[in-house]
Write a protein that holds these residues in place. Structure first.
Motif, mmCIF file in Angstrom:
data_model
loop_
_atom_site.group_PDB
_atom_site.id
_atom_site.type_symbol
_atom_site.label_atom_id
_atom_site.label_comp_id
_atom_site.label_asym_id
_atom_site.label_seq_id
_atom_site.Cartn_x
_atom_site.Cartn_y
_atom_site.Cartn_z
ATOM 1 N N PRO A 1 26.886 -48.891 17.724
ATOM 2 C CA PRO A 1 28.403 -48.605 17.819
ATOM 3 C C PRO A 1 29.046 -49.709 17.989
ATOM 4 O O PRO A 1 30.350 -49.511 17.754
ATOM 5 C CB PRO A 1 28.226 -47.613 18.880
ATOM 6 N N LEU A 2 28.547 -50.794 18.539
ATOM 7 C CA LEU A 2 29.775 -51.916 18.706
ATOM 8 C C LEU A 2 29.434 -52.856 17.621
ATOM 9 O O LEU A 2 30.094 -53.939 17.763
ATOM 10 C CB LEU A 2 29.377 -52.563 20.196
ATOM 11 N N ALA A 3 28.854 -52.654 16.666
ATOM 12 C CA ALA A 3 28.804 -53.375 15.520
ATOM 13 C C ALA A 3 29.873 -53.178 14.441
ATOM 14 O O ALA A 3 29.984 -51.726 14.236
ATOM 15 C CB ALA A 3 27.513 -53.415 14.830
ATOM 16 N N THR A 4 30.593 -53.773 13.962
ATOM 17 C CA THR A 4 31.897 -53.551 13.033
ATOM 18 C C THR A 4 31.197 -52.870 11.794
ATOM 19 O O THR A 4 32.241 -52.040 11.048
ATOM 20 C CB THR A 4 32.581 -54.856 12.667
ATOM 21 N N GLU B 1 25.499 -52.955 27.767
ATOM 22 C CA GLU B 1 25.227 -51.829 28.381
ATOM 23 C C GLU B 1 26.216 -51.597 29.289
ATOM 24 O O GLU B 1 26.818 -50.468 29.068
ATOM 25 C CB GLU B 1 23.817 -52.094 29.467
ATOM 26 N N ASN B 2 26.819 -52.594 29.722
ATOM 27 C CA ASN B 2 28.107 -52.515 30.624
ATOM 28 C C ASN B 2 29.494 -52.003 29.638
ATOM 29 O O ASN B 2 30.217 -50.949 29.920
ATOM 30 C CB ASN B 2 28.497 -53.484 31.349
ATOM 31 N N ALA B 3 29.324 -52.441 28.684
ATOM 32 C CA ALA B 3 30.393 -52.116 27.698
ATOM 33 C C ALA B 3 30.286 -50.734 27.105
ATOM 34 O O ALA B 3 31.426 -50.055 26.937
ATOM 35 C CB ALA B 3 30.384 -53.092 26.431
ATOM 36 N N LEU B 4 29.135 -50.225 26.771
ATOM 37 C CA LEU B 4 28.780 -48.861 26.390
ATOM 38 C C LEU B 4 29.212 -47.930 27.580
ATOM 39 O O LEU B 4 29.608 -46.693 27.383
ATOM 40 C CB LEU B 4 27.427 -48.558 25.890
ATOM 41 N N ALA B 5 28.859 -48.385 28.821
ATOM 42 C CA ALA B 5 28.825 -47.485 29.927
ATOM 43 C C ALA B 5 30.564 -47.422 30.259
ATOM 44 O O ALA B 5 30.880 -46.019 30.786
ATOM 45 C CB ALA B 5 28.489 -48.011 31.179
ATOM 46 N N ALA B 6 31.408 -48.268 29.871
ATOM 47 C CA ALA B 6 32.864 -48.026 30.155
ATOM 48 C C ALA B 6 33.283 -47.063 29.396
ATOM 49 O O ALA B 6 34.667 -46.645 29.148
ATOM 50 C CB ALA B 6 33.253 -49.551 29.740
ATOM 51 N N LEU B 7 32.599 -46.575 28.143
ATOM 52 C CA LEU B 7 33.103 -45.677 27.021
ATOM 53 C C LEU B 7 32.198 -44.282 27.501
ATOM 54 O O LEU B 7 32.679 -43.246 26.989
ATOM 55 C CB LEU B 7 32.577 -45.940 25.866
ATOM 56 N N LEU C 1 38.376 -47.320 20.728
ATOM 57 C CA LEU C 1 37.392 -47.288 21.913
ATOM 58 C C LEU C 1 36.304 -48.415 21.751
ATOM 59 O O LEU C 1 36.246 -49.124 22.197
ATOM 60 C CB LEU C 1 37.181 -46.085 22.383
ATOM 61 N N TRP C 2 35.758 -48.261 20.543
ATOM 62 C CA TRP C 2 34.468 -48.960 20.277
ATOM 63 C C TRP C 2 34.828 -50.411 19.997
ATOM 64 O O TRP C 2 34.038 -51.241 20.462
ATOM 65 C CB TRP C 2 33.731 -48.482 19.030
ATOM 66 N N TYR C 3 35.986 -50.712 19.353
ATOM 67 C CA TYR C 3 36.422 -52.001 19.224
ATOM 68 C C TYR C 3 36.656 -52.652 20.634
ATOM 69 O O TYR C 3 36.545 -53.900 20.945
ATOM 70 C CB TYR C 3 37.605 -52.133 18.437
ATOM 71 N N GLN C 4 37.364 -51.835 21.380
ATOM 72 C CA GLN C 4 37.602 -52.534 22.844
ATOM 73 C C GLN C 4 36.150 -52.841 23.388
ATOM 74 O O GLN C 4 36.146 -53.833 23.945
ATOM 75 C CB GLN C 4 38.260 -51.498 23.799
#
Length: 442
Positions: free
Chosen positions: A405-408, A367-373, A352-355
């Motif tokens: 969390p969105l950093a590889t 912010e929106n990408a994290l909200a989607a999780l 999910l974090w990769y998505q």
């Protein structure tokens, strides 16, 4: 002497008594992202009895609290996996019309999914039947840690799984059968006791349905048998229970998770939604980008296909076009799903974090990408007062990340569920062996 012995016995008893199930816990970190729009840098989260007590920058930590000093790490709410058949022993029943079934009876607490979920910051999962079905059964929400299903259970029957794609036969007959069942349930809801006595639709009619693509071949077994060698027909009690489940979905009393393989299915799903006043969450296939305008107009919550950016063949022109679901659905109530298909050519879609990181790459805000999780899926399943954000009174489901969390290069260091530490990267022997093997292979 007796008095002294009694006192000593009492003290020993106190010492040997297990601590409260949910210890008082304080987590200090360089950054706490609450999911509610507030970010504390540095931040402190206090939990008590399995729930968040308070969150802020300068909180006094009571002396009796266990303290986790996470240093330069980030603390976030646990991710919510909103549509996931992975924990089930078999993703689909051979009979497509089984609204009376609950996934709870198929969940394996020892499934590999749960360990992988913790490694990737997922603390809540909506376990759903897969997409090769019609009425696939009832969805349950679980925590991702526990010895037994009942320990993990949050909500037993939170949604009904519906698929617009027929597992066999034509879409026309599939939709006709679906409407017929809904109409019988509507009659039952309106007080017609004879509705359940009508012949059930779809029982034993799709005996040759092949679910091997999603169930790994398990669906091909026929232990019990039935008409034409297919699955047994539902009993009268099951038929009644199934119609009662459909009746709950009518009017929006139960969430309907509706799988749409393509844009045409989205249009048909919207008609069903309007006709029976369903409360929908659309699970989209990767051919649904052409329905983005309709979805946006209706403000429908959707779960995007795990293959977010890809090339599509155009047979008519013998050409290819690049499809970007992230751009098509940016600005909608869109969520992600992790793919558990081991045959995928890329592994990024398993996480999910990769998505979410891919979404940022293609124009979504961080912010929106994290909200989607977190907050968006929690709201979609009606549990946003419990999970998806760090707020007083919410479940103490917290994940300590080594960084963004969105950093590889970031890792999940620690996972807390209901105030208990359930995962620590430093103690993950399986991950350590994997990393050691990777280093040796370089």
């Amino acid at each position: 002497m007796r008095t002294t012995f009694a006192i000593l016995t009492a003290l020993v008893g106190i010492c040997l008594t297990p601590l409260a199930t949910h210890a008082q816990l304080a987590i200090k970190a360089a950054r706490v992202v609450t999911g509610t729009g507030e970010v504390f840098a540095p931040g402190v989260v206090l939990t008590r009895e399995g729930r968040v007590e308070s969150v802020g920058s300068d909180l006094a930590i009571p002396v009796e609290y266990k303290v986790i000093d996470a240093g330069e790490c980030w603390v976030l709410p646990g991710f919510v996996d909103v549509h996931q058949p992975g924990p089930m022993s078999q993703p689909n029943e051979r009979n497509p019309n089984v609204p009376y079934l609950s996934v709870v009876d198929s969940v394996n607490p020892q499934a590999d999914y749960f360990q992988e979920a913790l490694r990737n910051g997922i603390t809540t999962v909506a376990v759903s039947p897969a997409n090769s079905t019609m009425f696939g059964g009832q969805v349950a929400v679980l925590k991702t840690s526990g010895l037994y299903v009942n320990d993990m259970l949050v909500e037993r029957d939170i949604a009904l799984k519906i698929s617009m794609r027929p597992p066999a036969g034509s879409r026309m007959s599939h939709l006709a059968t679906m409407r017929r069942e809904f109409n019988k349930a509507k009659k039952l809801k309106e007080g017609d006791k004879d509705a359940a006595a009508e012949k059930p639709s779809g029982q034993g009619e799709t005996a040759q349905t092949d679910n091997r693509e999603e169930s790994g071949g398990e669906g091909s077994d026929n232990a019990e048998g039935g008409a034409a060698g297919g699955p047994p027909a539902a009993s009268a009690a099951q038929t009644q229970q199934g119609l009662e489940t459909l009746a709950k979905a009518i009017g929006g009393g139960m969430l309907s998770m509706i799988y749409c393989e393509n844009a045409m299915d989205v249009g048909q799903a919207v008609r069903l939604i309007d006709e029976f006043q369903l409360r929908p969450l659309l699970i989209l296939g990767n051919d649904c980008d052409k329905a983005a305008d309709l979805i946006r107009k209706r403000n429908l919550p959707v779960v995007l296909d795990s293959n977010l950016v890809f090339w599509r063949n155009i047979p008519r022109t013998r050409s290819e076009e690049k499809v970007n679901l992230l751009q098509a659905f940016n600005g909608t109530s869109a969520m992600f799903q992790a793919d558990t298909n081991a045959n995928r050519s890329t592994i990024g879609s398993n996480y999910l974090w990769y998505q979410a990181a891919t979404a940022v790459k293609h124009g979504w805000s961080h912010e929106n990408a994290l909200a989607a999780l977190t907050t968006v899926p929690a709201k979609a399943i009606g549990l946003d007062s419990m999970v998806g954000s760090i707020a007083a009174g919410h479940d103490a489901d917290l994940v300590i990340w080594s960084g963004d969390p969105l950093a590889t290069q970031s890792w999940v260091e620690t996972v807390v569920i209901r105030g208990e530490v359930v995962y620590e990267k430093a103690k993950d022997a399986r991950l350590r062996r994997l990393l050691e093997a990777t280093v040796e292979g370089q």
